[in-house]
Design an enzyme around this catalytic site. Structure first.
Site, short mmCIF file in Angstrom:
data_model
loop_
_atom_site.label_atom_id
_atom_site.label_comp_id
_atom_site.label_asym_id
_atom_site.label_seq_id
_atom_site.Cartn_x
_atom_site.Cartn_y
_atom_site.Cartn_z
N SER A 99 0.88 -1.19 0.10
CA SER A 99 -0.21 0.10 -0.06
C SER A 99 0.82 1.16 0.04
CB SER A 99 -0.92 -0.11 1.33
OG SER A 99 -1.86 -0.95 0.95
N ASP A 112 5.39 -2.40 4.11
CA ASP A 112 6.26 -3.58 3.69
C ASP A 112 7.44 -3.06 3.16
OD1 ASP A 112 3.98 -5.43 4.76
OD2 ASP A 112 2.86 -4.43 3.17
N ASP A 164 7.22 -4.21 8.41
CA ASP A 164 7.67 -5.44 8.01
C ASP A 164 8.79 -6.00 6.90
OD1 ASP A 164 5.44 -6.21 9.45
OD2 ASP A 164 4.07 -6.79 7.75
N LYS A 225 -10.85 0.65 -0.89
CA LYS A 225 -10.12 -0.06 0.49
C LYS A 225 -10.96 0.03 1.64
CE LYS A 225 -5.90 0.23 1.16
NZ LYS A 225 -4.91 -0.76 1.55
#
Length: 379
Positions: A99, A112, A164, A225
């Site tokens: 995202s 991420d 992450d 979303k």
């Protein structure tokens, strides 16, 4: 290989943005622009956009992580007695995906990040040596390594931002900043964990390459979303659809209506997918099998792929179905929610409803009254 560019169409032929020609190339009318303005105002009222300071903090955090990662690469290379001329110019890259890379992250969401390293490193080095280096940083909290995940990951909080980190190697001694990770050759002779780790970045980057208007895509995806989250159907783990699935669905509508504004794209999203004949798959482009011995979604070859109910296919090699967790029950709920969205979107188009009606949250105990009755009987 940079972003793929479609072959230039003949003057009398419509340009193709995906696997088919556009459904309509009409330019927006004033009513469409006004609806998009109210759509944007509605999104802002839900406080999902980050302010400039928050965006700057994310950028600073990524730069700090990249410095740490490059420092670690040099240190571990020296420990491994790698020639000095290699360790001094090893490079290394930290690349956000998901995202954040798509530009549709919600306020407070995690980032991420793909860490790209040279081929002589072992995956275990990342989850031990680099893990310990991260753990020693004052800014790092709540760090944990999950090595046995489908995509192994280090999770942490850096200065309050959830991160992450995943790792992938390429068959190179040095990692140049201009390394083209969309080139399928980077996947040659790598292990399955590296292929899966590369997949997240390659998919999100390819999506951005394949939509005709990135701004309209981002605004539309933010809307979809939020709608999916509010309607409780945003979760790959629970058998619904995750972020990449929604992104591909929205991108396909953008390809079909390349000049449409976000309001029109949202309305078309619900209309098209309320009529879609599943399991006909959603694809953004044709992906060829490079024969690198990596799992490749192909229902003509793989019996298990034929059982997928709602295939939404990634636009890079090796192509995968992002919605393999969808079950008959969650599929029925997804169809019901899209049909509901279509009815409301048509009312919005007629000025008989406002955008916030799409975001009304379902009442679980009203929707599942028979479950409630059963619970009462068993208590």
């Amino acid at each position: 290989m940079a972003c793929p560019v479609e072959a230039e169409a003949a003057p009398d032929m419509p340009k193709k943005y995906g696997i088919t020609s556009p459904i309509s190339e009409d330019l927006p009318e004033e009513a469409d622009l006004n609806r998009t303005k109210t759509l944007t105002e509605t999104l802002k009222s839900y406080n999902i956009f980050e302010d400039e300071l928050e965006l700057q903090n994310r950028e600073k955090t990524l730069k700090k992580l990249e410095l740490l990662y490059k420092e670690w690469l040099k240190e571990i290379s020296e420990e491994m007695n790698v020639p000095e001329f290699v360790s001094e110019n090893i490079g290394g890259r930290i690349i956000p995906f998901g995202s954040y890379h798509l530009g549709v992250q919600l306020k407070g969401s995690d980032i991420d990040v793909l860490c790209v390293g040279p081929g002589y490193l072992q995956r275990n080095d990342f989850f031990t040596s680099f893990y310990e280096k991260l753990k020693a940083q004052e800014e790092v909290k709540k760090i944990r390594a999950i090595k046995q995940a489908f995509v192994p990951v280090i999770k942490l909080s850096y200065d309050g931002i959830e991160i992450d980190l995943i790792f992938a190697r390429v068959q190179l001694k040095r990692i140049p900043q201009n390394l083209d990770l969309l080139d399928d050759k980077v996947l040659k002779n790598i292990d399955i964990h590296c292929a899966r780790s590369f997949n997240g970045y390659r998919v999100t980057e390819e999506i951005l390459c394949l939509v005709p208007n990135v701004f309209n895509f981002r605004l539309t995806l933010r809307f979809i979303k939020l709608w999916a989250k509010r309607r409780k159907i945003y979760s790959n783990m629970l058998g619904f659809l995750g972020g990449v699935s929604w992104a591909i669905l929205v991108a396909r509508i953008c390809q079909a209506y390349p000049n449409a504004t976000a309001s029109t794209l949202v309305i078309k999203f619900f209309k098209i997918y309320s009529m879609w004949e599943w399991p006909i798959p959603i694809r953004l482009r044709v992906v060829e099998d490079c024969q690198y011995n990596l799992p490749f979604w192909d229902p003509k070859v793989n019996l298990s792929d034929r059982r997928h109910l709602m295939p939404i296919i990634t636009p890079v090699y090796p192509q995968q179905n992002t919605s393999f967790n969808v079950s008959p029950s969650t599929f029925a709920i997804l169809q019901e929610e899209i049909d509901r969205g279509h009815v409301i979107a048509e009312e919005i188009k007629k000025n008989n409803a406002n955008w916030s009606k799409l975001f009304e949250t379902p009442n679980f105990f009203e929707k599942y009254k028979y479950v409630l009755s059963y619970l009462k009987m068993t208590i």
